[in-house]
Design an enzyme around this catalytic site. Structure first.
Site, PDB file in Angstrom:
ATOM      1  N   CYS A  36     -22.483  49.836  95.464  1.00 51.05           N
ATOM      2  CA  CYS A  36     -21.694  51.066  95.452  1.00 51.05           C
ATOM      3  C   CYS A  36     -21.248  51.598  96.810  1.00 51.05           C
ATOM      4  O   CYS A  36     -20.050  51.685  97.103  1.00 51.05           O
ATOM      5  CB  CYS A  36     -22.481  52.173  94.746  1.00 51.05           C
ATOM      6  SG  CYS A  36     -23.000  51.777  93.061  1.00 51.05           S
TER       7      CYS A  36
ATOM      8  N   HIS B 181     -22.122  59.496  96.986  1.00 54.14           N
ATOM      9  CA  HIS B 181     -22.920  58.324  97.350  1.00 54.14           C
ATOM     10  C   HIS B 181     -22.702  57.852  98.785  1.00 54.14           C
ATOM     11  O   HIS B 181     -22.796  56.657  99.084  1.00 54.14           O
ATOM     12  CB  HIS B 181     -22.653  57.175  96.371  1.00 54.14           C
ATOM     13  CG  HIS B 181     -23.823  56.238  96.256  1.00 54.14           C
ATOM     14  ND1 HIS B 181     -23.893  55.254  95.294  1.00 54.14           N
ATOM     15  CD2 HIS B 181     -24.966  56.128  96.969  1.00 54.14           C
ATOM     16  CE1 HIS B 181     -25.025  54.582  95.426  1.00 54.14           C
ATOM     17  NE2 HIS B 181     -25.693  55.108  96.439  1.00 54.14           N
TER      18      HIS B 181
END
Length: 398
Positions: free
Chosen positions: A60, A119
């Site tokens: 990610c 993130h």
């Protein structure tokens, strides 16, 4: 050229929809037979579908850093997964010196919003509002432990800018609602001259595979022979598809579709252990084989991108940064690694003579703080998928 320039808005709205862990085999417009994604299928049909799009990393955080910075992720401090709840096992720190896409677009008069999963760290210098977003409405941490309670290791990372909030409902619905509200509010203000950049980063279909019960029941009724793990993932993807459809409908209802570029992509391939499909490609999320880094991708801009068109051009996530800058007429300051694919979007022939690189650093027992690597040069791909294993060389064409 002068006639084309007069026809095209100088500063179109830009909407980037990034989904999480969606493989190329998990959309019906990419060949899936056991799921239904009508909203994404309609979106892709309205523009250009890419068959050779790569994410910058098989996990990610690095891909998100690459997309937003236009640089290979390790060059902006994110070679691996940023973990906000466990700093001793965090393998990335977004460099404060990095200039992200929203910062550049703001200089061109754009309003900027990040909705969904961030993130990229929760340090003050790494926050979305610090890095150029006028609005952050989303999950500041890494991965949710629960789609309904929105916690990670018991910590609430849901924020509206710097304020901790506690929204109710499935995270996909929450992010969709916020995106729709943003689009409606932007157009409701009557300031048609002020374009916006919306970065909508869904958590789905990342683990935990937790679809709403009614969506799971619908899939099980339609596909009674499907394995339980697969049925849960399919339901989560179909629910995500419905949400994306609502966002596209909001753009249409606001009357701004013709002045809005929509880019759809995924941060890496599907996770095989939870039932994902990457089509005929080998491997999945976390792998440097094709299934881990090849992703579905499409671009839609009515009147500028031909509907139903396809592109075999080999692209990387970093190219989306350069493309958005080109569309907005923004000159990027400093070095970038991406290349604008705007000529391809307009239907022109484009050849990118370059080598492509991937790396990932991790700290569990498999990686022990080491990196894995891959390079693609023309049809050749050299990779090391495990730091304890030798390099492997493949010809991707033959």
């Amino acid at each position: 050229p002068a006639a084309i320039a007069q026809q095209e808005p100088s500063r179109p709205n830009i909407v980037v929809i990034l989904v999480d862990d969606l493989g190329v085999g998990d959309l019906s417009c990419y060949g899936a037979k056991d799921l239904e994604t009508p909203a994404i299928d309609r979106l892709v049909a309205r523009g250009m579908r890419f068959s050779n799009a790569y994410a910058n990393c098989p996990v990610c955080s690095p891909t998100r850093a690459a997309l937003l910075s236009g640089r290979y992720p390790e060059l902006v401090g994110v070679p691996g997964v940023v973990r906000t709840h466990s700093p001793l096992d965090s393998w990335g720190y977004l460099a404060p010196s990095s200039r992200l896409l929203p910062e550049l677009l703001k200089g061109a008069g754009y309003r900027t919003a990040c909705i969904g999963k961030w993130h990229l760290g929760d340090q003050p210098e790494c926050l979305p509002n610090t890095k150029g977003f006028d609005l952050f409405h989303g999950f500041l941490g890494d991965m949710m432990d629960d789609y309904f309670h929105h916690r990670r290791a018991g910590i609430n990372y849901m924020r509206r800018d710097l304020q901790e909030i506690n929204p109710k409902g499935h995270a996909t619905d929450v992010f969709t609602d916020w995106a729709v509200n943003y689009i409606v509010a932007k157009r409701g203000g009557g300031d048609e001259a002020e374009p916006f950049f919306l970065y909508l980063a869904y958590n789905a279909p990342h683990t935990p595979i937790q679809p709403p019960k009614d969506w799971l029941a619908k899939v099980r009724k339609r596909e009674p022979g499907m394995k339980p793990a697969r049925s849960r993932l399919v339901a989560l993807i179909e629910h995500l598809d419905f949400g994306i459809g609502r966002v596209v409908d909001a753009i249409d209802a606001a009357g701004i579709a013709d002045s809005t570029l929509v880019i759809f992509s995924s941060d890496n391939g599907g996770q095989l252990r939870v039932g994902a499909s990457n089509g005929s490609l080998r491997g999945g999320k976390q792998d440097l084989y094709e299934g881990g880094i090849r992703v579905p991708q499409a671009a839609v801009w009515p009147g500028r991108i031909a509907p139903g068109s396809t592109a075999g051009l080999v692209t990387l996530s970093v190219d989306l940064f350069a493309t958005c800058c080109a569309v907005a007429g923004v000159a990027s300051t400093g070095a970038i690694d991406g290349v604008s694919i705007l000529p391809t979007l307009r239907g022109a022939s484009q050849e990118l003579e370059r080598d492509l690189f991937w790396t990932r650093k991790e700290g569990n027992q498999r990686y022990m703080g080491q990196s894995v690597w891959a390079i693609r040069s023309g049809p050749w791909k050299l990779l090391q998928n495990d730091p304890q294993q030798p390099f492997e060389l493949y010809n991707l064409i033959e």
